[in-house]
Design a protein around this motif. Structure first.
Motif, PDB file in Angstrom:
ATOM      1  N   CYS A  88      24.103  28.691 -44.751  1.00  0.00           N
ATOM      2  CA  CYS A  88      24.068  29.355 -43.444  1.00  0.00           C
ATOM      3  C   CYS A  88      22.791  30.172 -43.274  1.00  0.00           C
ATOM      4  O   CYS A  88      22.157  30.161 -42.204  1.00  0.00           O
ATOM      5  N   ARG A  89      22.393  30.870 -44.297  1.00  0.00           N
ATOM      6  CA  ARG A  89      21.181  31.687 -44.206  1.00  0.00           C
ATOM      7  C   ARG A  89      19.937  30.824 -44.063  1.00  0.00           C
ATOM      8  O   ARG A  89      19.023  31.154 -43.289  1.00  0.00           O
TER       9      ARG A  89
ATOM     10  N   VAL B 228      22.172  30.452 -39.425  1.00  0.00           N
ATOM     11  CA  VAL B 228      23.481  30.494 -38.767  1.00  0.00           C
ATOM     12  C   VAL B 228      24.167  31.802 -39.145  1.00  0.00           C
ATOM     13  O   VAL B 228      24.392  32.077 -40.329  1.00  0.00           O
ATOM     14  N   GLU B 229      24.479  32.623 -38.126  1.00  0.00           N
ATOM     15  CA  GLU B 229      25.267  33.818 -38.385  1.00  0.00           C
ATOM     16  C   GLU B 229      26.714  33.405 -38.660  1.00  0.00           C
ATOM     17  O   GLU B 229      27.195  32.401 -38.133  1.00  0.00           O
ATOM     18  N   PHE B 230      27.393  34.182 -39.465  1.00  0.00           N
ATOM     19  CA  PHE B 230      28.747  33.753 -39.840  1.00  0.00           C
ATOM     20  C   PHE B 230      29.639  34.954 -40.113  1.00  0.00           C
ATOM     21  O   PHE B 230      29.165  36.033 -40.476  1.00  0.00           O
ATOM     22  N   GLU B 231      30.920  34.748 -39.874  1.00  0.00           N
ATOM     23  CA  GLU B 231      31.932  35.697 -40.305  1.00  0.00           C
ATOM     24  C   GLU B 231      32.364  35.308 -41.712  1.00  0.00           C
ATOM     25  O   GLU B 231      32.594  34.130 -41.994  1.00  0.00           O
TER      26      GLU B 231
ATOM     27  N   ARG C 182      24.907  28.850 -33.224  1.00  0.00           N
ATOM     28  CA  ARG C 182      24.189  29.661 -34.208  1.00  0.00           C
ATOM     29  C   ARG C 182      25.040  30.799 -34.745  1.00  0.00           C
ATOM     30  O   ARG C 182      24.559  31.637 -35.501  1.00  0.00           O
ATOM     31  N   ARG C 183      26.316  30.827 -34.336  1.00  0.00           N
ATOM     32  CA  ARG C 183      27.226  31.838 -34.882  1.00  0.00           C
ATOM     33  C   ARG C 183      28.547  31.163 -35.214  1.00  0.00           C
ATOM     34  O   ARG C 183      29.144  30.481 -34.384  1.00  0.00           O
ATOM     35  N   LEU C 184      29.019  31.369 -36.450  1.00  0.00           N
ATOM     36  CA  LEU C 184      30.227  30.725 -36.925  1.00  0.00           C
ATOM     37  C   LEU C 184      31.334  31.763 -37.073  1.00  0.00           C
ATOM     38  O   LEU C 184      31.185  32.747 -37.792  1.00  0.00           O
TER      39      LEU C 184
END
Length: 485
Positions: free
Chosen positions: A175-176, A180-183, A213-215
Motif C-alpha cells: 500500500c505504501r 494507497v491510504e488504508f485503514e 487511493r483510500r482503502l
C-alpha cells in the motif's frame, strides 16, 4: 494492469515472509550444493511462496533459471529436452558474477507427474534429479502425490501456511509503495480471510484498492472464500488449536475422505496427546471407525458425517486446552501394504479412468474398497480385478483381504481367465468394452443373498442384452469404471 503478485515478488530470500525456517533451509541447500548435489522438493499449500523463494534464491546466488511446468509438458522426451539439457550442462556460460554460469532448474507442479500415465515423465524426472550437474528445485503442493522413487531422490523442505500476522506487513508495504491510504482494520480483514495464502491476500488487496487511493473496511469483501485446507494444517487445528465445532468445519475443507482422515488423526494423535487426553481421543476415533464400518456395510455414505464429527470434533474435545509448538506429523500407512503397492493400484485406476492420481486416490479408490470389502460380492471383485489387471497383492490392498488366502488367489485366477477370454473375443480390444463375467456370473451386477454370499445365477439371463452392451461399448471406444456398472 500490472499484477501486484508479480510486481512485488521477492527479489531476494531475505524478503520472503512467513517461512523463515524453510527459507533458511533452502539457502543452506544452495550454499552446500557442491557437497551433496541433491535436488530439493519445496512443498506446501498454494500461495505460500514456494516458487517465489526459488526465484529469489537464484537471484541471491547469481544463477540463471530454467522453469518448466510439469503439468503442461509431461512426456519424458520433453522433460529431458528442456529440464535435462540445463540440468546436465555443467559448463553453461552465463551470468557475470554467478557461480560458474550455473542454472537453477525449477520444475513446478512436480506432484502432477505420474509414471506410465504421463508416458515416462516420472521415471525421466527421477533419473534427471539423480544425474543432474545443475541444482534442481521441484515445486509441489502435495508431497505425497509424488512418486515414492522421486521423493526418495530429493531433499524435502516444507513451506508452511503464511499466518495472518505475517501477511499484514506485506500488504502494508505494498500500500505504501502504491501510494494507497488504508485503514488498519481493512488490511487485518484481508489477512484473516486469506490466512495461509499470501498470494490470494495480495490479489484481494489489489482488487479492493483498484481505482481508489483510500482503502477502508467497507471496500473489503467480507465473505470468506471457499478455500481448501491441507492435511497438516488440519492436524494442527484438530490436535492443538480449534474447538470441537471449528474442527468439524475444518474437516469438511480437507480434500480427503473421513476414512483417510481417521487414519491421519490416529497416526499423529500420540505425538500431541498423552494420558487421559489420548484415551478420550482414541474413544472418539473408535466411534468414527464404527460409523465407517456402517458405511462399508450399507453403502450409505450419509453416515460419513457422523464419522467426521467423531474424528474431528470428538478428538478436539478430548484436548485439555490448546497446544503450542511445532510437531512433525507423519503420513499414516493407509492399508497394510507397501507404498509401492499403493502407488501401483492408484496408477492403474488413474490410467483406466483417464484422470489424475489424486482423483484416483481420493475419489475412486475408497468406493472400490467399499464395494469389494473382503471380496464380496465375488463377481464384482473378479470384474474389478480383471478390468484393472490387479495381482493378488493389489486385490488384497483394495479389498482388505489377506493376499495369500485361497479366496484372493482364486479371484485373481478367475480375473486372469476373464481378461484372456475378453481379449480373444474382442481381438485385443479389451479396454474398449465390458468383459463377459465368468461362467454365469454377471460381474458387478451380480445379486447377493442377505448374508453377503453369492446368489444362484441363471447363465442364460440377459445374455443377449449383455452381449449388445459390450458390443456397443466397444463401438464407441470408451472405457472406464462405468463399463462395469
Amino acid at each position: 494492469m500490472v499484477d501486484w503478485t508479480e510486481k512485488y515478488r521477492p527479489s531476494t530470500l531475505s524478503a520472503v515472509r512467513g517461512n523463515d525456517k524453510a527459507r533458511d533451509a533452502l539457502a543452506e541447500w544452495a550454499r552446500t550444493w557442491d557437497d551433496h548435489r541433491e535436488a530439493v522438493v519445496a512443498h506446501g499449500s498454494p500461495g505460500v511462496g514456494k516458487t517465489s523463494a526459488a526465484h529469489a534464491l537464484a537471484s541471491d546466488m547469481g544463477w540463471e533459471t530454467v522453469e518448466l511446468n510439469a503439468s503442461d509438458q509431461r512426456t519424458a522426451d520433453v522433460i529431458e529436452r528442456f529440464a535435462g539439457r540445463a540440468a546436465k550442462n555443467a559448463t553453461l556460460a552465463g551470468s557475470a558474477g554467478g557461480d560458474g554460469g550455473r542454472q537453477l532448474v525449477i520444475l513446478d507442479e512436480a506432484d502432477n507427474i505420474h509414471g506410465n500415465y504421463d508416458r515416462g515423465g516420472a521415471s525421466a524426472i527421477t533419473e534427471l534429479v539423480k544425474e543432474a550437474d545443475q541444482p534442481i528445485v521441484l515445486i509441489a503442493n502435495d508431497y505425497y502425490d509424488m512418486g515414492r522413487g522421486l521423493r526418495n531422490a530429493c531433499r524435502e523442505i516444507e513451506f508452511r501456511d503464511v499466518s495472518a500476522r505475517s501477511i499484514v506487513p506485506v500488504l502494508r508495504d505494498i500500500c505504501r509503495r502504491e501510494d494507497v491510504e488504508f485503514e488498519a482494520d481493512a488490511l487485518d480483514r484481508i489477512a484473516e480471510v486469506n490466512d495461509g495464502d499470501l498470494r490470494s491476500a495480495v490479489n484481494d488487496l489489489q482488487a479492493a484498492a483498484d481505482g481508489d487511493r483510500r482503502l477502508t473496511v467497507d471496500d473489503v469483501v467480507t465473505s470468506d472464500r471457499d478455500r481448501g485446507l491441507g492435511v497438516f494444517p488440519f492436524l494442527d487445528a484438530v490436535l492443538k488449536e480449534e474447538s470441537a465445532e471449528e474442527a468439524i468445519q475444518s474437516a469438511y475443507r480437507v480434500d480427503e475422505t473421513p476414512d483417510d482422515l481417521t487414519k491421519w488423526v490416529a497416526e499423529n494423535v500420540p505425538k500431541v496427546y498423552e494420558g487421559a487426553e489420548l484415551a478420550r481421543a482414541y474413544d472418539s476415533l473408535a466411534n468414527a471407525d464404527r460409523w465407517l464400518g456402517r458405511v462399508r456395510a450399507s453403502q450409505e455414505y450419509g453416515y460419513w458425517r457422523y464419522a467426521t464429527d467423531a474424528l474431528a470434533g470428538g478428538v478436539a474435545a478430548a484436548r485439555d486446552g490448546s497446544k503450542g509448538g511445532w510437531t512433525r506429523f507423519a503420513r499414516p500407512q493407509f492399508w497394510p501394504s507397501s507404498d509401492s503397492t499403493a502407488d501401483g493400484v492408484v496408477r492403474k485406476v488413474a490410467e483406466a479412468g483417464g484422470f489424475s492420481m489424486a482423483t484416483a486416490r481420493r475419489e475412486v479408490l475408497p468406493f472400490l474398497a467399499a464395494m469389494t470389502h473382503h471380496c464380496k460380492p465375488r463377481g464384482l471383485t473378479v470384474a474389478m480385478a480383471a478390468y484393472y489387471d490387479f495381482d493378488a497383492e493389489e486385490v488384497s490392498f483394495v479389498t482388505g483381504s489377506g493376499e495369500t488366502t485361497n479366496k484372493v488367489e482364486s479371484i485373481v485366477a478367475d480375473a486372469t481367465d476373464l481378461r484372456a477370454s475378453a481379449m480373444e473375443d474382442h481381438s485385443g480390444a479389451f479396454g474398449g468394452g465390458r468383459p463377459a463375467a465368468p461362467d454365469g456370473e454377471d460381474g458387478l451386477t451380480e445379486s447377493t443373498e442377505s448374508d453377503g454370499t453369492d446368489a444362484d445365477a441363471d447363465p442364460t439371463d440377459d445374455s443377449e442384452e449383455a452381449d449388445g452392451d459390450a458390443a456397443e461399448s466397444a463401438d464407441d471406444g470408451q472405457s472406464g469404471l462405468s463399463d462395469f456398472m
